[in-house]
Motif scaffolding. Structure first.
Motif, PDB file in Angstrom:
ATOM      1  N   ALA A 326       0.814  -1.215   0.000  1.00 35.09           N
ATOM      2  CA  ALA A 326       0.000   0.000   0.000  1.00 35.09           C
ATOM      3  C   ALA A 326       0.844   1.260   0.000  1.00 35.09           C
ATOM      4  CB  ALA A 326      -0.919  -0.002   1.232  1.00 35.09           C
ATOM      5  N   ASN A 327       0.232   2.317  -0.515  1.00 34.93           N
ATOM      6  CA  ASN A 327       0.706   3.686  -0.325  1.00 34.93           C
ATOM      7  C   ASN A 327      -0.516   4.595  -0.377  1.00 34.93           C
ATOM      8  OD1 ASN A 327       0.154   4.032  -3.094  1.00 34.93           O
ATOM      9  ND2 ASN A 327       2.302   3.722  -3.670  1.00 34.93           N
ATOM     10  N   SER A 331      -3.852   0.191  -2.864  1.00 42.57           N
ATOM     11  CA  SER A 331      -3.201  -1.009  -2.356  1.00 42.57           C
ATOM     12  C   SER A 331      -3.654  -2.226  -3.147  1.00 42.57           C
ATOM     13  CB  SER A 331      -3.527  -1.202  -0.868  1.00 42.57           C
ATOM     14  OG  SER A 331      -4.907  -1.516  -0.694  1.00 42.57           O
ATOM     15  N   THR A 367      -1.029   1.305  -7.027  1.00 41.73           N
ATOM     16  CA  THR A 367      -0.042   2.030  -6.216  1.00 41.73           C
ATOM     17  C   THR A 367       0.859   2.942  -7.035  1.00 41.73           C
ATOM     18  OG1 THR A 367       1.623   0.268  -6.390  1.00 41.73           O
ATOM     19  CG2 THR A 367       0.012   0.090  -4.593  1.00 41.73           C
ATOM     20  N   VAL A 386       6.306   1.954  -1.183  1.00 40.91           N
ATOM     21  CA  VAL A 386       5.153   1.314  -0.549  1.00 40.91           C
ATOM     22  C   VAL A 386       5.520   0.862   0.865  1.00 40.91           C
ATOM     23  CG1 VAL A 386       4.189   0.483  -2.742  1.00 40.91           C
ATOM     24  CG2 VAL A 386       5.810  -0.960  -1.467  1.00 40.91           C
TER      25      VAL A 386
END
Length: 392
Positions: A326-327, A331, A367, A386
């Motif tokens: 994720a960022n 995600s 992402t 990430v």
């Protein structure tokens, strides 16, 4: 060098610097001693005749496909109200995937998709037009990596109402009442114009000869040492220092340009998202093509994320664990593969999967940021920070 190395914020400079190495060693003057990115520039075809930009009645805006989500959600004066998609599946392949899918979901957007399959993009279409496959239409083919032209003759007739994109546009022009003759030229007529450039590389290559032989090599020596006598620069030399780069606002000296995200160390972004994510090609897909074929999906297996043991231990992640990558952009879920074949601080997961076949409807491109590389306005699929955690 191949396609992919340049897909980060300093990718253009990386390619430029690598291509200077044979100039330092002197190997550029020997067959096989140089470096190339792609061979398209050696095809002396008549791109102007194909594009016919002179037919534009007025200046039109240009919208960036890698920013499709932003274009569909934010563009105004005027907003985008219609979208025609062919030879692409941006719902799977474009950066900032979740924003793209939100844009495609707009109720006031009229979307037409020419396709062979019900892709993620086609699922949002108001109208899906059946397109021909390669074995069903005529085409003139060039290459990324060699010096041959090929003519693609249909092997079988198109099934049902399938049409090539060129015929779709001819029919659309007719329905709109447009009277420009160039809009109605046949595929063979356009191919002839492309070949009739007068460029030395096409000497002796005609459509008739191509149709008879299937393929022909461009008119270059064999072996071909393209820059043995001169380089295609104002100075005629390999330019370690380039005025053209300076005029474009770039460093005139070949060297190093930091990427947007992954080169950051000690910044707030690097602390929040400490791992650099690479997105190499999947061995069983061709970008996002074939990612809907059950046999290829089975051969590819589950979505994996390769992570170094040091990074896995600190996060209490073991091989086989489901993890969330994720960022701030989005995600996706993957199965961890702990391995020392990747360096600490870097993780990797292959590209090409479709959101419709993925958990939570998102893939690695959820992402990826929609921004430009340093040269050529390319996408930055490998310039991505990430964080990784066990999925709940």
């Amino acid at each position: 060098i191949g396609i992919g190395l340049q897909r980060h914020g300093g990718g253009g400079m990386a390619v430029r610097t690598i291509t200077c190495i044979p100039g330092v060693t002197g190997d550029w003057k020997y067959a096989g001693g140089g470096v190339f990115y792609l061979t398209r520039g050696f095809y002396g075809v008549n791109w102007t005749a194909l594009r016919r930009e002179d037919l534009r009645p007025r200046q039109t805006r240009s919208l960036d496909m890698k920013r499709l989500g932003e274009v569909l959600l934010k563009a105004d004066h005027p907003p985008v109200k219609a979208l025609f998609v062919y030879a692409a599946n941006p719902g799977a392949s474009a950066p900032n995937q979740l924003k793209v899918l939100r844009g495609l979901a707009r109720e006031d957007l009229f979307t037409v998709v020419a396709e062979h399959f019900l892709t993620d993009t086609a699922r949002y279409a108001d109208m899906v037009l059946p397109a021909t496959m390669q074995i069903e239409h005529r085409d003139l083919l060039i290459s990324y990596g060699h010096l041959y032209l090929a003519w693609n003759e249909p092997a079988v007739p198109p099934p049902g109402e399938c049409l090539p994109a060129t015929e779709m546009f001819r029919r659309l022009a007719r329905a709109m009442g447009l009277d420009t003759p160039a809009l109605y030229e046949s595929d063979e007529s356009m191919a002839r114009q492309v070949l009739e450039s007068g460029h030395p590389s096409l000497a002796g290559i005609t459509l008739e000869e191509l149709k008879a032989r299937g393929w022909m090599r461009l008119n270059y020596p064999d072996p071909f040492v393209p820059f043995a006598n001169a380089f295609p620069t104002p100075s005629g030399k390999l330019e370690f220092v380039s005025d053209r780069m300076a005029k474009s606002g770039l460093d005139p000296v070949a060297g190093y340009t930091p990427s947007h995200e992954v080169s950051q160390q000690g910044t707030a972004l690097a602390r929040e998202y400490p791992l650099a994510l690479l997105t190499p090609a999947d061995h069983f897909f061709l970008n996002s093509i074939f990612a809907n074929v059950p046999r290829q999906r089975q051969r590819s297996g589950v979505v994996k994320l390769v992570i170094h043991p040091d990074d896995a231990v600190s996060r209490r992640i073991a091989s086989g664990d489901e993890v969330r990558v994720a960022n701030a952009r989005g995600s996706f879920l993957a199965i961890a593969e702990v391995s020392d074949r990747i360096r600490p601080g870097v993780v990797a997961s292959s590209k090409g999967r479709w959101p419709g076949f993925s958990k939570e409807g998102a893939t690695i491109n959820a992402t990826v940021d929609a921004r430009d590389s340093d040269m050529g306005c390319g996408a930055v699929y490998h310039d991505n920070r990430v964080r990784i955690e066990k999925a709940l």
